[in-house]
Design a protein around this motif. Structure first.
Motif, PDB file in Angstrom:
ATOM      1  N   ASP A 310      50.256   3.813 -31.560  1.00  0.00           N
ATOM      2  CA  ASP A 310      48.908   3.931 -32.121  1.00  0.00           C
ATOM      3  C   ASP A 310      47.905   3.733 -30.992  1.00  0.00           C
ATOM      4  OD1 ASP A 310      49.382   4.166 -35.087  1.00  0.00           O
ATOM      5  OD2 ASP A 310      50.423   2.276 -34.711  1.00  0.00           O
ATOM      6  N   LEU A 311      46.736   4.310 -31.167  1.00  0.00           N
ATOM      7  CA  LEU A 311      45.716   4.271 -30.128  1.00  0.00           C
ATOM      8  C   LEU A 311      45.141   2.866 -29.963  1.00  0.00           C
ATOM      9  CD1 LEU A 311      43.958   6.154 -28.259  1.00  0.00           C
ATOM     10  CD2 LEU A 311      42.300   6.175 -30.137  1.00  0.00           C
ATOM     11  N   PRO A 312      45.180   2.282 -28.752  1.00  0.00           N
ATOM     12  CA  PRO A 312      44.523   0.982 -28.529  1.00  0.00           C
ATOM     13  C   PRO A 312      43.013   1.105 -28.752  1.00  0.00           C
ATOM     14  CG  PRO A 312      46.060   1.493 -26.753  1.00  0.00           C
ATOM     15  CD  PRO A 312      45.901   2.746 -27.559  1.00  0.00           C
ATOM     16  N   LYS A 313      42.377  -0.015 -29.086  1.00  0.00           N
ATOM     17  CA  LYS A 313      40.948   0.011 -29.420  1.00  0.00           C
ATOM     18  C   LYS A 313      40.058   0.063 -28.194  1.00  0.00           C
ATOM     19  CE  LYS A 313      41.739  -2.617 -33.650  1.00  0.00           C
ATOM     20  NZ  LYS A 313      41.533  -3.903 -34.339  1.00  0.00           N
ATOM     21  N   SER A 314      40.591  -0.297 -27.035  1.00  0.00           N
ATOM     22  CA  SER A 314      39.765  -0.327 -25.826  1.00  0.00           C
ATOM     23  C   SER A 314      40.631  -0.130 -24.597  1.00  0.00           C
ATOM     24  CB  SER A 314      39.033  -1.676 -25.710  1.00  0.00           C
ATOM     25  OG  SER A 314      39.962  -2.717 -25.428  1.00  0.00           O
ATOM     26  N   VAL A 315      39.980   0.273 -23.502  1.00  0.00           N
ATOM     27  CA  VAL A 315      40.699   0.428 -22.238  1.00  0.00           C
ATOM     28  C   VAL A 315      41.177  -0.930 -21.741  1.00  0.00           C
ATOM     29  CG1 VAL A 315      40.496   1.173 -19.824  1.00  0.00           C
ATOM     30  CG2 VAL A 315      39.432   2.528 -21.631  1.00  0.00           C
ATOM     31  N   GLU A 316      40.372  -1.967 -21.957  1.00  0.00           N
ATOM     32  CA  GLU A 316      40.785  -3.312 -21.534  1.00  0.00           C
ATOM     33  C   GLU A 316      42.070  -3.737 -22.255  1.00  0.00           C
ATOM     34  OE1 GLU A 316      37.367  -6.254 -20.390  1.00  0.00           O
ATOM     35  OE2 GLU A 316      36.655  -4.971 -22.004  1.00  0.00           O
ATOM     36  N   GLY A 339      47.194  11.039 -31.429  1.00  0.00           N
ATOM     37  CA  GLY A 339      46.911  12.210 -32.242  1.00  0.00           C
ATOM     38  C   GLY A 339      45.589  12.123 -32.967  1.00  0.00           C
ATOM     39  N   LEU A 340      45.291  13.195 -33.688  1.00  0.00           N
ATOM     40  CA  LEU A 340      44.031  13.302 -34.421  1.00  0.00           C
ATOM     41  C   LEU A 340      43.848  12.150 -35.399  1.00  0.00           C
ATOM     42  CD1 LEU A 340      41.541  14.755 -35.512  1.00  0.00           C
ATOM     43  CD2 LEU A 340      43.060  16.251 -36.816  1.00  0.00           C
ATOM     44  N   ALA A 341      44.934  11.787 -36.111  1.00  0.00           N
ATOM     45  CA  ALA A 341      44.825  10.714 -37.114  1.00  0.00           C
ATOM     46  C   ALA A 341      44.400   9.393 -36.476  1.00  0.00           C
ATOM     47  CB  ALA A 341      46.165  10.535 -37.834  1.00  0.00           C
ATOM     48  N   ASP A 342      44.791   9.167 -35.203  1.00  0.00           N
ATOM     49  CA  ASP A 342      44.383   7.935 -34.508  1.00  0.00           C
ATOM     50  C   ASP A 342      42.871   7.852 -34.364  1.00  0.00           C
ATOM     51  OD1 ASP A 342      46.912   6.657 -33.756  1.00  0.00           O
ATOM     52  OD2 ASP A 342      47.241   8.427 -32.533  1.00  0.00           O
ATOM     53  N   VAL A 343      42.268   8.984 -33.981  1.00  0.00           N
ATOM     54  CA  VAL A 343      40.818   9.004 -33.761  1.00  0.00           C
ATOM     55  C   VAL A 343      40.105   8.747 -35.085  1.00  0.00           C
ATOM     56  CG1 VAL A 343      38.903  10.294 -32.764  1.00  0.00           C
ATOM     57  CG2 VAL A 343      41.227  10.731 -31.962  1.00  0.00           C
ATOM     58  N   VAL A 344      40.553   9.449 -36.139  1.00  0.00           N
ATOM     59  CA  VAL A 344      39.952   9.277 -37.464  1.00  0.00           C
ATOM     60  C   VAL A 344      40.086   7.828 -37.921  1.00  0.00           C
ATOM     61  CG1 VAL A 344      40.136   9.940 -39.902  1.00  0.00           C
ATOM     62  CG2 VAL A 344      40.345  11.681 -38.115  1.00  0.00           C
ATOM     63  N   GLN A 345      41.294   7.272 -37.773  1.00  0.00           N
ATOM     64  CA  GLN A 345      41.554   5.904 -38.218  1.00  0.00           C
ATOM     65  C   GLN A 345      40.677   4.889 -37.488  1.00  0.00           C
ATOM     66  OE1 GLN A 345      45.419   4.266 -37.127  1.00  0.00           O
ATOM     67  NE2 GLN A 345      45.574   3.230 -39.092  1.00  0.00           N
ATOM     68  N   GLN A 346      40.573   5.032 -36.157  1.00  0.00           N
ATOM     69  CA  GLN A 346      39.774   4.064 -35.389  1.00  0.00           C
ATOM     70  C   GLN A 346      38.295   4.164 -35.740  1.00  0.00           C
ATOM     71  OE1 GLN A 346      40.725   1.617 -33.747  1.00  0.00           O
ATOM     72  NE2 GLN A 346      42.729   1.981 -32.870  1.00  0.00           N
ATOM     73  N   LEU A 367      35.878   2.376 -27.805  1.00  0.00           N
ATOM     74  CA  LEU A 367      36.739   3.466 -28.269  1.00  0.00           C
ATOM     75  C   LEU A 367      36.459   4.748 -27.476  1.00  0.00           C
ATOM     76  CD1 LEU A 367      38.843   4.617 -30.172  1.00  0.00           C
ATOM     77  CD2 LEU A 367      37.033   5.007 -31.853  1.00  0.00           C
ATOM     78  N   ASP A 368      35.185   5.039 -27.221  1.00  0.00           N
ATOM     79  CA  ASP A 368      34.840   6.251 -26.467  1.00  0.00           C
ATOM     80  C   ASP A 368      35.496   6.248 -25.085  1.00  0.00           C
ATOM     81  OD1 ASP A 368      33.336   7.209 -28.546  1.00  0.00           O
ATOM     82  OD2 ASP A 368      31.402   6.553 -27.729  1.00  0.00           O
ATOM     83  N   ALA A 369      35.518   5.078 -24.444  1.00  0.00           N
ATOM     84  CA  ALA A 369      36.142   4.986 -23.114  1.00  0.00           C
ATOM     85  C   ALA A 369      37.653   5.212 -23.219  1.00  0.00           C
ATOM     86  CB  ALA A 369      35.853   3.618 -22.499  1.00  0.00           C
ATOM     87  N   MET A 370      38.271   4.701 -24.288  1.00  0.00           N
ATOM     88  CA  MET A 370      39.712   4.903 -24.480  1.00  0.00           C
ATOM     89  C   MET A 370      40.014   6.375 -24.749  1.00  0.00           C
ATOM     90  SD  MET A 370      42.536   3.184 -24.431  1.00  0.00           S
ATOM     91  CE  MET A 370      43.963   4.267 -24.234  1.00  0.00           C
ATOM     92  N   LEU A 371      39.163   7.022 -25.547  1.00  0.00           N
ATOM     93  CA  LEU A 371      39.350   8.440 -25.837  1.00  0.00           C
ATOM     94  C   LEU A 371      39.164   9.281 -24.578  1.00  0.00           C
ATOM     95  CD1 LEU A 371      37.467   8.648 -29.261  1.00  0.00           C
ATOM     96  CD2 LEU A 371      39.931   8.727 -28.891  1.00  0.00           C
ATOM     97  N   ALA A 372      38.207   8.906 -23.745  1.00  0.00           N
ATOM     98  CA  ALA A 372      37.987   9.637 -22.491  1.00  0.00           C
ATOM     99  C   ALA A 372      39.228   9.563 -21.603  1.00  0.00           C
ATOM    100  CB  ALA A 372      36.773   9.066 -21.760  1.00  0.00           C
ATOM    101  N   LEU A 373      39.893   8.399 -21.594  1.00  0.00           N
ATOM    102  CA  LEU A 373      41.132   8.260 -20.819  1.00  0.00           C
ATOM    103  C   LEU A 373      42.219   9.175 -21.381  1.00  0.00           C
ATOM    104  CD1 LEU A 373      42.838   6.766 -18.659  1.00  0.00           C
ATOM    105  CD2 LEU A 373      43.367   5.058 -20.409  1.00  0.00           C
ATOM    106  N   CYS A 374      42.296   9.264 -22.707  1.00  0.00           N
ATOM    107  CA  CYS A 374      43.322  10.113 -23.336  1.00  0.00           C
ATOM    108  C   CYS A 374      43.066  11.589 -23.071  1.00  0.00           C
ATOM    109  CB  CYS A 374      43.347   9.874 -24.847  1.00  0.00           C
ATOM    110  SG  CYS A 374      43.967   8.262 -25.329  1.00  0.00           S
ATOM    111  N   GLU A 375      41.805  11.999 -23.046  1.00  0.00           N
ATOM    112  CA  GLU A 375      41.481  13.418 -22.984  1.00  0.00           C
ATOM    113  C   GLU A 375      41.192  13.935 -21.579  1.00  0.00           C
ATOM    114  OE1 GLU A 375      42.114  15.073 -25.410  1.00  0.00           O
ATOM    115  OE2 GLU A 375      41.728  13.960 -27.242  1.00  0.00           O
TER     116      GLU A 375
END
Length: 612
Positions: A310-316, A339-346, A367-375
């Motif tokens: 599952d997607l962590p909530k932060s880069v830290e 996946g997509l469901a992770d983004v929706v869930q967070q 969350l935005d910083a974590m998503l930037a790392l993923c993408e």
């Protein structure tokens, strides 16, 4: 050790007690500063040798070093590890009976302890404060100092009380340590711990031996199983899940497929949690499936992988959790299925979170910083280091973006088609739907739901046939990650944002990441030129190493200790490679200090005599 020590004394302690030839990174500067009575705030990655930064000054300065740590369940192991190298250590916490507590208190008052570990809540008890007044404290070490940060990933209210240490004992140096913190978190730590005058030491956050990989979710259980079977068979590792139910499900799934796995989450009774943690620390090759309730302070050096389902909530948080892999410097994997469901869930969790708008904004920034790392289409390590305000000169060669470079593509038209579908559903029908229905419309699928709502009559119906279903899900995920699309409600319905309008009506370009087709796993982490040099075992040395590991396991079981407390793998590999034939030669091996040489030297030489 008597009078205030010098750097040469610190080096002598490093070699004699811990068995290492030289300090690493800025350890020596930190130790010299604290030995001299200075306050310090230390940011150093997991596996970077933070503990030596307070253990050695405590051995050099007169008195007892007091270590404040939130890790009650691990204090016994920490103390055992120190006693194994000949350091006089003890702890006071709620797990002890009155007799054991009194014994430790008397040892402290008699000057017979080098290090005393305390849980932060103990310092709220006046009796503990009076005890420290009566003895001699050489320094205060505040471990896991990020726990004081209100908006960090592991806030502990008890840590706020630690600012009082300086007021009560103004002449005792303090050293606060953490493995992860942004500049803002570091300033908050300094402010809340009354360390504003402390010298800051920031080590490189790079862990070159860890290979960072983030993959699109596609049956994540099966993806995880393949990773473990093909790359980490028999290895110790940690699998992180968001919910307790997921933890149980994944642990059962792994066991059913022949992988020895244990669950760990706050819903288990304390006895089960403690037993599972003890097994993970003491046995080789176990997989711990856990929520983030597990892991802080885990000193097990041979964790070969950390996997996130599952997607962590932060880069830290992600950095802290992945940092539990490869503490011994040997090649390790940090793997995340996303996946997509992770983004929706967070996004939903943030919308429902307690706290004011400012709190939710902070969570969204994390969350935005974590998503930037993923993408990112760039080097993952470079993006990770940049988050902590550090840079690297070139790509790392040891992350998925470097090993199998993704393609960046102009997704503007695809984004406009998808946003237009969301727009038309809302404007023409007064409806909101989740990603699945929007994608079905674009692909021209005549499902029951499409027919029921007459969505096949929309002008956008079937206009997205150039992309597959999975590719459209990637578009939705990345638009959500970039804030160009929003989500609301319990059912994850898609809504437009200000950014959406820029794409639809102001010709804003949208760049997206296209995942490469992966036909094979990336090369092992050890192939990276930047990975920390590790001893590669020859065919002749391999059976000797395995025999030494077997001896270590038997010895650890007899003594009731984790195997790594006896010796790390890296030490055994060096022994198996160099084949020392005398105690003197064995004493030159990294990690073999004076006490361990006296305790285990003859046994190791006997093992070598059997197999060489």
């Amino acid at each position: 050790m008597g009078s205030l020590g010098t750097v040469s004394e610190a080096t002598e302690v490093l070699q004699r007690v811990f068995g290492y030839d030289a300090f690493r990174g800025n350890q020596q500067d930190i130790i010299e500063h604290v030995v001299g009575g200075g306050d310090a705030l230390v940011l150093m990655p997991t596996g970077g040798g933070k503990s030596l930064c307070y253990q050695i000054p405590a051995l050099v300065r007169p008195g007892t070093g007091v270590v404040i740590s939130p890790l009650i369940a691990l204090m016994q192991d920490q103390v055992d590890a120190l006693r194994t190298v000949g350091v006089r250590a003890g702890f006071l916490n709620s797990t002890q009976d009155s007799y054991a507590r009194r014994e430790v208190e008397e040892a402290f008052l008699d000057g017979e302890l080098d290090l005393l570990y305390l849980a932060p809540e103990r310092l709220r008890v006046e009796a503990t404060m009076r005890l420290l007044d009566r003895g001699k404290v050489s320094l205060f070490a505040i471990d896991e100092a990020h726990c004081v940060a209100q908006w960090g990933h592991d806030f502990r209210p008890d840590y706020l009380e630690l600012s009082a240490l300086h007021e009560r004992w103004p002449d005792v140096p303090r050293i606060a340590l953490t493995a992860t913190a942004t500049d803002a978190t570091r300033e908050e730590i300094a402010h809340r711990l009354n360390l504003t005058e402390a010298r800051h030491f920031v080590a490189s956050f790079d862990r070159p031996n860890i290979q960072y990989r983030i993959v699109p979710k596609n049956e994540p259980k099966r993806q995880l199983l393949k990773l473990l079977q093909t790359e980490h068979a028999g290895d110790a590792g940690i699998v992180y899940c968001l919910s307790r139910a997921s933890v149980e499900k994944i642990a059962d799934f792994l066991v059913e497929n022949g992988i020895e796995a244990l669950p760990y989450h706050a819903g288990l009774d304390s006895r089960t949690r403690a037993a599972n943690q003890a097994r993970f620390l003491r046995e080789d090759g176990l997989v711990m499936v856990a929520t983030i309730a597990f892991g802080m302070g885990i000193d097990k050096p041979d964790v070969r992988f950390v996997a996130h389902l599952d997607l962590p909530k932060s880069v830290e948080g992600y950095y802290q959790e992945t940092g539990r892999a490869g503490r011994d410097g040997l090649p390790s994997t940090a793997w995340l299925a996303y996946g997509l469901a992770d983004v929706v869930q967070q996004r939903q969790l943030i919308d429902k979170s307690e706290g004011d708008d400012a709190h939710r904004r902070r969570l969204n920034i994390h969350l935005d910083a974590m998503l930037a790392l993923c993408e990112t289409v760039e080097c993952r390590r470079g993006q990770l280091l940049a988050y902590f305000g550090q840079s690297q000169e070139e790509n790392c060669g040891n992350c998925d973006s470097c090993l199998t470079p993704p393609e960046a593509w102009d997704g503007t038209i695809a984004a406009q088609k998808l946003l237009s579908t969301v727009f038309r559903l809302r404007k023409e029908r007064g409806q909101k739907f989740g990603a699945g229905q929007v994608i079905d419309i674009l692909l021209g699928k005549t499902t029951d739901k499409v027919r029921q709502h007459r969505h096949d009559q929309l002008t956008v119906f079937g206009k997205g046939s150039e992309l597959r279903d999975t590719e459209w899900r990637g578009v939705v995920r990345q638009l959500l990650a970039q804030g160009l699309l929003g989500v609301e409600g319990d059912f994850g319905t898609l809504v437009l944002t200000e950014g959406s309008n820029q794409v639809l009506f102001e010709q804003r370009q949208v760049r997206l990441r296209r995942e490469p087709e992966r036909t094979r796993a990336p090369k092992a982490a050890k192939s990276s030129a930047k990975a920390k040099a590790a001893i590669e075992l020859t065919a002749e040395a391999e059976p000797i190493f395995e025999r030494l590991r077997s001896w270590r396991g038997e010895t650890a079981r007899e003594l009731g200790l984790p195997a790594y407390v006896i010796f790390h793998d890296a030490t055994l590999k060096q022994i198996a490679t160099e084949l020392p034939s005398s105690l003197e030669a064995l004493g030159t091996i990294s990690g073999v200090g004076e006490n361990k040489l006296a305790k285990y030297g003859d046994q190791i030489l006997a093992v070598l005599a059997e197999v060489v």
